[in-house]
Scaffold this active site. Structure first.
Site, PDB file in Angstrom:
ATOM      1  N   LYS A   1       0.895  -1.170   0.000  1.00 38.66           N
ATOM      2  CA  LYS A   1       0.000   0.000   0.000  1.00 38.66           C
ATOM      3  C   LYS A   1       0.926   1.210   0.000  1.00 38.66           C
ATOM      4  O   LYS A   1       1.471   1.606   1.036  1.00 38.66           O
ATOM      5  CB  LYS A   1      -0.913  -0.010   1.235  1.00 38.66           C
ATOM      6  N   HIS A   2       1.122   1.782  -1.164  1.00 34.45           N
ATOM      7  CA  HIS A   2       2.040   2.906  -1.277  1.00 34.45           C
ATOM      8  C   HIS A   2       1.300   4.227  -1.026  1.00 34.45           C
ATOM      9  O   HIS A   2       0.066   4.274  -0.990  1.00 34.45           O
ATOM     10  CB  HIS A   2       2.679   2.925  -2.665  1.00 34.45           C
ATOM     11  N   ALA A   3       2.078   5.285  -0.842  1.00 39.72           N
ATOM     12  CA  ALA A   3       1.493   6.616  -0.683  1.00 39.72           C
ATOM     13  C   ALA A   3       0.678   6.962  -1.926  1.00 39.72           C
ATOM     14  O   ALA A   3       1.069   6.641  -3.055  1.00 39.72           O
ATOM     15  CB  ALA A   3       2.595   7.648  -0.462  1.00 39.72           C
ATOM     16  N   SER A   4      -0.433   7.640  -1.720  1.00 37.97           N
ATOM     17  CA  SER A   4      -1.379   7.872  -2.811  1.00 37.97           C
ATOM     18  C   SER A   4      -0.869   8.836  -3.874  1.00 37.97           C
ATOM     19  O   SER A   4      -1.473   8.929  -4.953  1.00 37.97           O
ATOM     20  CB  SER A   4      -2.712   8.389  -2.241  1.00 37.97           C
TER      21      SER A   4
ATOM     22  N   GLY B   1       6.512   5.870   7.989  1.00 37.71           N
ATOM     23  CA  GLY B   1       5.627   7.022   7.876  1.00 37.71           C
ATOM     24  C   GLY B   1       5.623   7.849   9.146  1.00 37.71           C
ATOM     25  O   GLY B   1       6.575   7.817   9.933  1.00 37.71           O
TER      26      GLY B   1
ATOM     27  N   GLU C   1       9.061   2.300  11.153  1.00 35.22           N
ATOM     28  CA  GLU C   1      10.099   3.338  11.018  1.00 35.22           C
ATOM     29  C   GLU C   1       9.357   4.645  10.844  1.00 35.22           C
ATOM     30  O   GLU C   1       8.753   4.901   9.804  1.00 35.22           O
ATOM     31  CB  GLU C   1      11.006   3.031   9.819  1.00 35.22           C
ATOM     32  N   LEU C   2       9.415   5.482  11.882  1.00 35.72           N
ATOM     33  CA  LEU C   2       8.536   6.645  11.945  1.00 35.72           C
ATOM     34  C   LEU C   2       9.324   7.950  11.849  1.00 35.72           C
ATOM     35  O   LEU C   2      10.413   7.985  11.293  1.00 35.72           O
ATOM     36  CB  LEU C   2       7.705   6.568  13.227  1.00 35.72           C
TER      37      LEU C   2
ATOM     38  N   CYS D   1      13.312  11.198   6.815  1.00 34.02           N
ATOM     39  CA  CYS D   1      13.182  10.966   8.257  1.00 34.02           C
ATOM     40  C   CYS D   1      14.528  11.074   8.959  1.00 34.02           C
ATOM     41  O   CYS D   1      14.602  11.512  10.104  1.00 34.02           O
ATOM     42  CB  CYS D   1      12.584   9.586   8.512  1.00 34.02           C
TER      43      CYS D   1
ATOM     44  N   GLU E   1       8.955  17.577  14.154  1.00 32.90           N
ATOM     45  CA  GLU E   1       9.729  17.262  12.962  1.00 32.90           C
ATOM     46  C   GLU E   1       9.436  18.313  11.893  1.00 32.90           C
ATOM     47  O   GLU E   1       8.276  18.582  11.579  1.00 32.90           O
ATOM     48  CB  GLU E   1       9.375  15.877  12.427  1.00 32.90           C
TER      49      GLU E   1
END
Length: 457
Positions: free
Chosen positions: A154-157, A206, A228-229, A262, A361
């Site tokens: 499920k990739h970024a839209s 994400g 991994e945020l 990130c 961030e």
């Protein structure tokens, strides 16, 4: 509904893709499971050969894939080409090392034979971001396939073209049909995929908030997750550092991927003795980066991935200024041709506790400078964060630098006189609000396997 690919340079729609229906997703999951039932029986030699084929496919399509990234999320062409090379390297790494990583480990006990065996889990769902649309996927995909798992993406839209191209690459490399598939779905449909009994584990790169939601649902279903945020990496510059080199490395880290990484440096903590000199050098290095069309060879800083992300970043910058920070470079939406999602390199000084740049961030080309009276305070400032992804320290004292990196800085990766980066050979991941689990290296391939004890009396 449609998922749209939008050019961040001018805001024009590149292409629209039909979103998968709920039934289509169910069929895809079932197809991937059936493919996995055969794939789990494959041997290491077969898996390694196909991973090497996949690396060759990546090299072959490098230029086209770099152009696709430039179109969909604004990455300069040379950076896109480097990303594809890195994807190929992780495929070759696990093709070369996977057999050793996964071979049975004999353990001496009272039994006639006892050992640890690493067995695949099944389908791993990957929820991936747009900022490194190929690398983020391949650093999960290569070890997962080598371990005998299957994958759903499920990739970024905003990078649907990249998502579909990865599925195509895997198929063209010779992997079984349906073993790896892209789900064309929005974020609201993800919970149904996680809940499917055939999906055994989830990996997400994400935001911290997205990670918390996925982790909570997966935990309720007792499914393994790796997260991994976000990060707000601190780079410490001590009084004896090579300031010219440090400034160049710091600027490169802050502006890598148009500032959208990130693990890029975000907080620069300077001891007072070198604060003025370093800031001057750092500002010059930031000014030297050429902002422009990612398709131009001279460009090293393209647009941000979306205009709304640029606007959110600019609001963060303004909030810092309103609270007393000083903007010594940038801080304005540039007047560039198209001007859809561009933001020029920005430096904020005088950052104090309570300001957004101290604790949040800043996901874009914005650097926050903090002042420390000495090394001890610099370390305390670096650790005064909810995050814990990466950190770096710059000093000529090798012994001190190693001590700080090893025992003082609280992060998953700590580098000395270098920018923080991921490497297929080294484990990568964070602590605290930056997530848990590890990708890459030996530890990465062991995240999604059944570490099984076999005991023969």
């Amino acid at each position: 509904m449609n998922i749209q690919s939008i050019n961040p340079i001018d805001g024009k729609i590149i292409q629209s893709y039909k979103e998968d229906s709920e039934d289509t997703v169910i069929y895809k999951i079932a197809d991937t499971h059936r493919a996995w039932l055969n794939w789990r029986e494959s041997d290491f030699t077969q898996r390694a050969a196909l991973l090497n084929n996949l690396a060759d496919q990546l090299y072959k399509e490098r230029d086209n894939l770099a152009q696709l990234m430039a179109f969909e999320m604004g990455k300069p062409l040379k950076d896109g080409a480097a990303e594809i090379d890195k994807c190929a390297s992780v495929c070759k790494y696990y093709a070369d090392q996977g057999t050793d990583f996964l071979k049975d480990q004999l353990i001496a006990t009272e039994a006639s034979k006892s050992y640890v065996s690493y067995q695949p889990l099944g389908i791993v769902l990957a929820i991936m971001p747009w900022n490194f649309p190929f690398w983020q996927v391949f650093r999960f995909l290569a070890p997962a396939l080598m371990a005998g798992n299957a994958g759903l993406l499920k990739h970024a839209s905003n990078v649907p073209g990249c998502a579909l191209s990865i599925e195509k690459l895997v198929l063209e490399a010779g992997f079984p049909k349906h073993l790896f598939q892209t789900l064309m779905i929005g974020s609201k449909a993800v919970n149904h995929v996680i809940a499917d009994p055939l999906v055994k584990a989830v990996t997400l790169t994400g935001s911290t908030e997205a990670g918390k939601k996925v982790a909570a649902q997966a935990a309720g279903l007792l499914k393994k997750t790796v997260l991994e945020l976000g990060g707000s990496d601190a780079y410490l510059v001590l009084e004896d550092a090579d300031l010219e080199t440090a400034a160049d490395i710091c600027a490169s880290s802050r502006l890598i991927n148009n500032g959208q990484s990130c693990i890029s440096a975000k907080r620069f903590i300077l001891v007072k003795e070198i604060e003025k000199e370093f800031t001057t050098l750092f500002m010059e290095k930031m000014k030297q980066r050429v902002t422009g069309d990612p398709f131009e060879a001279t460009t090293n800083l393209g647009p941000m991935a979306r205009a709304d992300l640029r606007d959110e970043l600019h609001q963060q910058v303004q909030r810092n200024i309103d609270m007393g920070a000083k903007c010594i470079l940038g801080g304005q939406v540039p007047s560039l041709n198209g001007n859809h999602a561009f933001y020029k390199p920005t430096i904020l000084t005088g950052i104090k506790k309570g300001m957004p740049a101290y604790s949040e961030e800043m996901f874009g080309p914005v650097a926050a400078i903090l002042s420390a009276k000495d090394t001890s305070e610099a370390i305390n400032l670096a650790n005064d964060t909810v995050f814990g992804l990466g950190a770096a320290v710059f000093t000529k004292d090798d012994a001190l630098a190693e001590e700080i990196a090893k025992t003082k800085l609280q992060a998953g990766s700590c580098f000395v006189n270098s920018l923080v980066k991921s490497d297929p050979r080294l484990p990568f991941g964070g602590i605290n609000q930056s997530g848990y689990g590890r990708e890459l290296g030996l530890f990465g391939i062991h995240e999604f396997v059944n570490i099984k004890t076999v005991y023969i009396q």
